[in-house]
Design a protein around this motif. Structure first.
Motif, PDB file in Angstrom:
ATOM      1  N   TYR A 264       0.797  -1.221   0.000  1.00  0.00           N
ATOM      2  CA  TYR A 264       0.000   0.000   0.000  1.00  0.00           C
ATOM      3  C   TYR A 264       0.835   1.279   0.000  1.00  0.00           C
ATOM      4  N   LYS A 265       2.123   1.173  -0.263  1.00  0.00           N
ATOM      5  CA  LYS A 265       3.001   2.336  -0.095  1.00  0.00           C
ATOM      6  C   LYS A 265       2.627   3.505  -1.010  1.00  0.00           C
ATOM      7  N   ASP A 266       1.944   3.237  -2.119  1.00  0.00           N
ATOM      8  CA  ASP A 266       1.558   4.307  -3.033  1.00  0.00           C
ATOM      9  C   ASP A 266       0.161   4.845  -2.764  1.00  0.00           C
ATOM     10  N   ALA A 267      -0.554   4.249  -1.810  1.00  0.00           N
ATOM     11  CA  ALA A 267      -1.903   4.709  -1.501  1.00  0.00           C
ATOM     12  C   ALA A 267      -1.851   6.063  -0.795  1.00  0.00           C
ATOM     13  N   SER A 268      -2.876   6.877  -0.991  1.00  0.00           N
ATOM     14  CA  SER A 268      -2.919   8.179  -0.337  1.00  0.00           C
ATOM     15  C   SER A 268      -3.492   8.076   1.069  1.00  0.00           C
ATOM     16  N   ASP A 269      -4.386   7.120   1.300  1.00  0.00           N
ATOM     17  CA  ASP A 269      -4.938   6.938   2.636  1.00  0.00           C
ATOM     18  C   ASP A 269      -5.622   5.575   2.741  1.00  0.00           C
ATOM     19  N   ILE A 270      -5.871   5.185   3.974  1.00  0.00           N
ATOM     20  CA  ILE A 270      -6.602   3.955   4.261  1.00  0.00           C
ATOM     21  C   ILE A 270      -7.739   4.287   5.218  1.00  0.00           C
ATOM     22  N   THR A 271      -8.911   3.714   4.951  1.00  0.00           N
ATOM     23  CA  THR A 271     -10.058   3.847   5.846  1.00  0.00           C
ATOM     24  C   THR A 271     -10.378   2.490   6.444  1.00  0.00           C
ATOM     25  N   GLU A 272     -10.466   2.435   7.771  1.00  0.00           N
ATOM     26  CA  GLU A 272     -10.817   1.204   8.479  1.00  0.00           C
ATOM     27  C   GLU A 272     -12.210   1.377   9.097  1.00  0.00           C
ATOM     28  N   LYS A 273     -13.111   0.459   8.779  1.00  0.00           N
ATOM     29  CA  LYS A 273     -14.451   0.449   9.369  1.00  0.00           C
ATOM     30  C   LYS A 273     -14.586  -0.855  10.155  1.00  0.00           C
ATOM     31  N   GLN A 274     -14.870  -0.721  11.427  1.00  0.00           N
ATOM     32  CA  GLN A 274     -14.737  -1.874  12.316  1.00  0.00           C
ATOM     33  C   GLN A 274     -15.924  -2.020  13.252  1.00  0.00           C
ATOM     34  N   TRP A 275     -16.367  -3.284  13.410  1.00  0.00           N
ATOM     35  CA  TRP A 275     -17.420  -3.639  14.366  1.00  0.00           C
ATOM     36  C   TRP A 275     -16.883  -4.666  15.358  1.00  0.00           C
ATOM     37  N   LEU A 276     -17.317  -4.575  16.605  1.00  0.00           N
ATOM     38  CA  LEU A 276     -16.990  -5.577  17.615  1.00  0.00           C
ATOM     39  C   LEU A 276     -18.231  -5.881  18.438  1.00  0.00           C
ATOM     40  N   LEU A 277     -18.500  -7.165  18.609  1.00  0.00           N
ATOM     41  CA  LEU A 277     -19.559  -7.636  19.498  1.00  0.00           C
ATOM     42  C   LEU A 277     -18.902  -8.453  20.601  1.00  0.00           C
ATOM     43  N   GLY A 278     -19.129  -8.064  21.854  1.00  0.00           N
ATOM     44  CA  GLY A 278     -18.433  -8.713  22.959  1.00  0.00           C
ATOM     45  C   GLY A 278     -19.361  -9.198  24.050  1.00  0.00           C
ATOM     46  N   LEU A 279     -18.850 -10.152  24.826  1.00  0.00           N
ATOM     47  CA  LEU A 279     -19.582 -10.708  25.966  1.00  0.00           C
ATOM     48  C   LEU A 279     -18.636 -10.896  27.131  1.00  0.00           C
ATOM     49  N   GLU A 280     -19.021 -10.397  28.302  1.00  0.00           N
ATOM     50  CA  GLU A 280     -18.346 -10.683  29.564  1.00  0.00           C
ATOM     51  C   GLU A 280     -19.355 -11.372  30.474  1.00  0.00           C
ATOM     52  N   TRP A 281     -18.953 -12.499  31.060  1.00  0.00           N
ATOM     53  CA  TRP A 281     -19.881 -13.284  31.863  1.00  0.00           C
ATOM     54  C   TRP A 281     -19.169 -13.796  33.116  1.00  0.00           C
ATOM     55  N   LYS A 282     -19.624 -13.344  34.285  1.00  0.00           N
ATOM     56  CA  LYS A 282     -19.071 -13.834  35.544  1.00  0.00           C
ATOM     57  C   LYS A 282     -19.483 -15.289  35.704  1.00  0.00           C
ATOM     58  N   LEU A 283     -18.496 -16.155  35.653  1.00  0.00           N
ATOM     59  CA  LEU A 283     -18.748 -17.591  35.655  1.00  0.00           C
ATOM     60  C   LEU A 283     -17.832 -18.248  36.683  1.00  0.00           C
ATOM     61  N   GLY A 284     -18.426 -18.751  37.764  1.00  0.00           N
ATOM     62  CA  GLY A 284     -17.623 -19.346  38.821  1.00  0.00           C
ATOM     63  C   GLY A 284     -16.767 -18.288  39.486  1.00  0.00           C
ATOM     64  N   PRO A 285     -15.523 -18.619  39.836  1.00  0.00           N
ATOM     65  CA  PRO A 285     -14.637 -17.659  40.506  1.00  0.00           C
ATOM     66  C   PRO A 285     -13.905 -16.732  39.543  1.00  0.00           C
ATOM     67  N   GLY A 286     -14.413 -16.570  38.352  1.00  0.00           N
ATOM     68  CA  GLY A 286     -13.731 -15.740  37.370  1.00  0.00           C
ATOM     69  C   GLY A 286     -14.677 -15.171  36.343  1.00  0.00           C
TER      70      GLY A 286
END
Length: 363
Positions: A264-286
């Protein structure tokens, strides 16, 4: 009698001086373990950033306080300095984390001057189950950093969960009479600019929301904006993040990774479009952590107009041995469209896995 009175007066004065001194808290994190990634030998490294910090507060009266923060970041496995990213990455930094002084008021908020946490990194990482640490971390490009230098930062009070913040960062010296080689290169390439950021957040009860816009200093006016939302259901929390990066080839005075790549060295710019779906769940001692990510990378300008997709999946478990000590295990897999785009993000294969186990102690 006179000698006794004089002695008591001296002791009283000394007590007053001691009372006026800052209330200093010493804190830190020590973390290390083993990491195996595709194309790499087994290595020892951290999950949570190792640090030793000093935080001080002096009561000035009337609800006003003076504050300071000094924080060293280091690699526990070999004891070396962990200086961060950008042209100001210095292995000999005495304080590679925070280094600032400021004022705080019960009726107006706080101001810090010096080296501070970047607002967008500090806030959006709370919506990643892995807190943007280790092999399971949310992907982010060259326009995201941990700490920013030469900055003034304001944080508001909290009004029933609502709060906001702003930063202003000075860029490298580009005055023709006093600039160095870095400033000269920035000026000639038109990449010199000061940095700015704004943040608006809400966190009350089960719901948390945040929005950020930021521009790093000396980045050719590249920018990042993101939105995060989280909702707690009993022992579980579901998180959603959207982030868009406009990278114009510079980051804190250095050329971006994609600008230095053959693809990509000759590119003028890069656009990043990003999604994240996350889960945190207290399970047992952690806590069980899991996330699924999708990033679309668009390179334009020059001879390169492309659209590449990246998918990343991660799962891990942190087992609490006590309130301060935990062991963890994380596994992640990243699916790149091809090896060219993988190289831009520091990987060697179009399908990259990572496995990490270790121990964390906080004090």
């Amino acid at each position: 009698m006179k000698k006794t009175l004089i002695a008591l007066a001296v002791l009283g004065a000394a007590a007053g001086v001691a009372h006026a001194q800052s209330n200093v808290t010493i804190y830190g994190v020590v973390d290390t373990g083993f990491i195996k990634k595709s194309g790499h030998d087994v290595e020892m490294g951290e999950n949570v950033n190792n640090r030793l910090g000093f935080r001080g507060v002096e009561d000035l009266g009337g609800g006003q306080k003076a504050t300071f923060e000094l924080e060293q970041r280091f690699k526990l496995n070999d004891g070396t300095n962990n200086g961060g990213k950008g042209y100001n990455k210095k292995k000999d930094r005495d304080f590679a984390g925070l280094a600032n002084v400021g004022l705080k008021g019960d009726n107006w908020g706080s101001v810090k001057l010096g080296r501070v946490n970047e607002l967008t990194t500090e806030t959006i990482r709370k919506f990643d189950p892995f807190y943007q640490y280790g092999v399971g971390s949310m992907m982010y490009g060259s326009q995201r950093v941990r700490g920013i230098d030469n900055t003034i930062r304001y944080d508001s009070l909290n009004w029933s969960g609502f709060h906001f913040g702003a930063t202003y960062s000075l860029g490298e010296n580009t005055d023709k009479d006093s600039r160095g080689e870095i400033g000269k290169n920035l000026k000639e390439d038109g990449a010199d600019n000061d940095g700015y950021a704004v943040m608006l957040g809400y966190d009350n009860g089960p719901l948390a929301l945040v929005g950020n816009w930021s521009r790093l200093a000396d980045s050719n006016k590249s920018s990042v904006w993101n939105l995060g939302a989280a909702y707690r259901f009993g022992d579980a929390k579901v998180e959603l993040v959207y982030q868009q990066t406009k990278d114009k080839g510079w980051a804190m005075g250095e050329k971006s990774a994609w600008r230095s790549s053959n693809t990509y060295k000759d590119a003028s710019d890069i656009t990043e479009k990003q999604w994240l779906l996350g889960l945190e769940w207290k399970l047992g001692p952690g806590r069980l952590n899991a996330s699924a990510q999708w990033m679309e990378v668009e390179a334009s300008g020059g001879q390169h107009i492309s659209d590449k997709d990246i998918y990343k999946y991660a799962i891990g478990y942190t087992y609490d041995l006590s309130k301060r000590t935990a062991i963890y295990g994380n596994v992640a897999y990243t699916d790149y469209d091809d090896e060219d785009v993988a190289a831009v993000y520091g990987d060697t294969d179009d399908g990259t896995y990572g496995v990490q186990v270790g121990i964390t102690h906080k004090f």
